[in-house]
Enzyme design. Structure first.
Site, mmCIF file in Angstrom:
data_model
loop_
_atom_site.group_PDB
_atom_site.id
_atom_site.type_symbol
_atom_site.label_atom_id
_atom_site.label_comp_id
_atom_site.label_asym_id
_atom_site.label_seq_id
_atom_site.Cartn_x
_atom_site.Cartn_y
_atom_site.Cartn_z
ATOM 1 N N ASP A 99 16.583 32.250 10.910
ATOM 2 C CA ASP A 99 16.541 32.283 12.369
ATOM 3 C C ASP A 99 16.855 30.886 12.910
ATOM 4 O O ASP A 99 15.976 30.015 12.967
ATOM 5 C CB ASP A 99 15.170 32.754 12.856
ATOM 6 C CG ASP A 99 14.930 34.229 12.570
ATOM 7 O OD1 ASP A 99 15.547 34.761 11.624
ATOM 8 O OD2 ASP A 99 14.121 34.849 13.284
ATOM 9 N N LYS A 173 18.283 36.533 19.280
ATOM 10 C CA LYS A 173 16.822 36.568 19.359
ATOM 11 C C LYS A 173 16.368 35.827 20.612
ATOM 12 O O LYS A 173 16.923 34.791 20.971
ATOM 13 C CB LYS A 173 16.242 35.920 18.095
ATOM 14 C CG LYS A 173 14.727 35.775 18.056
ATOM 15 C CD LYS A 173 14.299 35.148 16.728
ATOM 16 C CE LYS A 173 12.832 34.765 16.728
ATOM 17 N NZ LYS A 173 12.423 34.156 15.437
ATOM 18 N N LYS A 207 16.582 40.814 18.645
ATOM 19 C CA LYS A 207 15.177 40.676 18.263
ATOM 20 C C LYS A 207 14.397 40.157 19.460
ATOM 21 O O LYS A 207 14.758 39.137 20.057
ATOM 22 C CB LYS A 207 15.021 39.716 17.082
ATOM 23 C CG LYS A 207 13.558 39.444 16.716
ATOM 24 C CD LYS A 207 13.426 38.560 15.488
ATOM 25 C CE LYS A 207 11.970 38.184 15.236
ATOM 26 N NZ LYS A 207 11.795 37.352 14.019
#
Length: 247
Positions: A99, A173, A207
């Site tokens: 990430d 995300k 996400k």
């Protein structure tokens, strides 16, 4: 709905941030890893220096729990080589998901070539090693127009440079959960921000991270179309209770 397979159980505090000693913080990390194994969550999200520990525990437990870690966390301002070096080490240590914090400040400043280069090369590194790559855009630091633009910017780079079968393994995300907002404004995922991301990142996945604290909120996010939810209250949410977690 098996909500546990959407949940990335998350613990990203350093010992200093948690107000603990290094030894005490490792104990907390171990507890979170063990809980994620027992609860059969999708993934445990931890800092890079804890990935090797998680890998050992998961292997010993013969678990299918996956390991995610954050790269250039939480501000995303490091140079490309630093991002790549940190990601390479995480891959060696056994991470499944990477990430990356996007350099959203560079994007806001109009330094698009810098941002394009890091998205392209870091995504390439992850995909070539069979990893899932997520780009954290920090929605609380962006206005609506910037959320739309950055989500689309990431999407366009990935769609233009990678094969279609890779798209499900690249996410946009929402948040680090560590961004400081004024006047107690949300610092994580909100319904409006997630809708903008979903509309502009597709066909990439989204996400929702930060701010999801109840089972109902998690289900609503899933019904909107998010594929993963990052939360430090995963067990509480999965049990249908309200989490008072910070992230």
């Amino acid at each position: 709905m098996n909500i546990k397979q959407y949940l990335d159980s998350t613990y990203l505090k350093t010992a200093t941030q948690a107000g603990l000693s290094e030894v005490e913080n490792i104990i907390v990390v171990k507890k979170n890893i063990q809980e994620a194994i027992e609860e059969q969550f999708k993934l445990i999200m931890i800092r890079p220096d804890m990935v090797s520990l998680a890998n050992k525990m998961i292997t010993a437990a013969n678990s299918t729990l996956q390991i995610g870690t954050v790269i250039d966390f939480p501000e995303g301002k490091s140079g490309l080589e630093d991002k790549l070096d940190e990601a390479i080490q995480a891959i060696k240590d056994g991470a499944d998901d990477l990430d990356f914090v996007c350099n959203y400040e560079a994007f806001k400043d109009g330094n698009l070539d810098l941002v394009k280069d890091e998205i392209l090369k870091c995504t390439q590194l992850g995909l070539e090693n069979g990893k899932v790559v997520k780009w954290i855009i920090e929605v609380a630091a962006l206005d609506d127009k910037q959320i739309i633009q950055l989500s689309a910017f990431i999407k366009n780079i990935v769609v233009s440079n990678f094969k279609q079968e890779s798209f499900p393994n690249v996410f946009v995300k929402s948040s680090t959960g560590f961004y400081k907002t004024e006047n107690n404004l949300p610092n994580g995922a909100t319904i409006p921000s997630i809708i903008m991301m979903l509309e502009n990142a597709s066909p990439l996945s989204v996400k929702a991270a930060g701010g999801v604290r109840t089972y109902e909120e998690a289900v609503e996010m899933i019904r909107l179309g998010v594929k993963r939810i990052g939360t430090s209250g995963a067990k509480t949410i999965a049990n249908g209770q309200n989490s008072n977690s910070e992230y």
